[in-house]
Write a protein that holds these residues in place. Sequence first.
Motif, short mmCIF file in Angstrom:
data_model
loop_
_atom_site.label_atom_id
_atom_site.label_comp_id
_atom_site.label_asym_id
_atom_site.label_seq_id
_atom_site.Cartn_x
_atom_site.Cartn_y
_atom_site.Cartn_z
N ARG A 1 0.84 -1.20 0.00
CA ARG A 1 -0.07 -0.04 -0.06
C ARG A 1 0.84 1.33 0.01
N VAL A 2 0.99 1.83 -1.19
CA VAL A 2 1.63 3.03 -1.33
C VAL A 2 1.00 4.12 -0.90
N LEU A 3 1.47 4.85 0.14
CA LEU A 3 0.87 6.16 0.52
C LEU A 3 2.02 7.05 0.78
N MET A 4 2.00 8.17 -0.03
CA MET A 4 3.25 9.37 -0.05
C MET A 4 2.41 10.37 0.37
N GLY A 5 3.00 11.24 0.89
CA GLY A 5 2.48 12.81 1.39
C GLY A 5 1.49 12.67 2.43
N ILE A 6 2.04 12.72 3.67
CA ILE A 6 1.10 12.91 4.62
C ILE A 6 0.22 14.24 4.66
N SER B 1 -1.62 6.75 -9.62
CA SER B 1 -0.98 7.04 -10.76
C SER B 1 -0.11 5.81 -11.38
N GLU B 2 0.16 5.67 -12.59
CA GLU B 2 1.31 4.95 -13.00
C GLU B 2 2.33 4.83 -12.21
N PHE B 3 3.00 5.93 -11.69
CA PHE B 3 4.19 5.79 -10.78
C PHE B 3 3.91 5.23 -9.64
N GLY C 1 -6.67 -5.16 -4.80
CA GLY C 1 -6.10 -4.11 -5.06
C GLY C 1 -7.23 -2.97 -4.83
N THR C 2 -6.77 -1.81 -4.88
CA THR C 2 -7.62 -0.66 -5.07
C THR C 2 -7.04 0.44 -5.66
N PHE C 3 -7.85 1.44 -6.09
CA PHE C 3 -7.17 2.66 -6.66
C PHE C 3 -7.95 3.81 -6.06
N HIS C 4 -7.32 4.96 -6.18
CA HIS C 4 -7.94 6.38 -5.92
C HIS C 4 -8.03 7.10 -7.12
N PRO D 1 1.04 9.75 -4.59
CA PRO D 1 0.74 8.65 -5.46
C PRO D 1 0.20 7.59 -4.32
N TYR D 2 -1.01 6.91 -4.88
CA TYR D 2 -1.62 5.99 -4.02
C TYR D 2 -1.56 4.74 -5.02
N ALA D 3 -1.19 3.55 -4.17
CA ALA D 3 -1.38 2.18 -4.87
C ALA D 3 -1.67 1.18 -3.82
#
Length: 140
Positions: free
Chosen positions: A14-19, A88-90, A80-83, A24-26
């Motif tokens: 679970r990619v969570l950047m930027g508090i 994003s692809e990144f 999986g999920t997306f927002h 990017p979310y994945a």
Amino acid sequence: MTDLPCPVRGVTVRVLMGIGACGPYAHVVTDFEPPGAGGGFELFSAVPERRLPAELLPALRAGLLEGLDGVAAAVLVTDGTFHEVDSSEFGYRIAGVQAGRAALVGAGLLPPEEGDALRWATWPGRGDPARAGKRGGRAS
């Protein structure tokens, strides 16, 4: 090319950047298996399009190939999920790299210490990096 020697199931990233900010979310859950008779890399998704759009799979695939670093495996995306705004692809490329590396650690092809750098990944035997006090990661 080396083959993945054993299954590694339940690799979650679970990619969570930027508090507090967009970033990017994945999110993917993957099962890794030794490759089929033909060898090589295979990617399959059992996740409905509404949960994980097919347009994100090429980025995930590229990240998995990078993370596996030449190790052949069959990979099944089981969840999986997306927002709509933040995915994003990144983000999915990062998720793929982390999942691939986690599978190598889980299969014993990389030392356990290599897993410390996997900020967003969990796999059987590792647990949640946020709850273990590791840098990065966030319990959800």
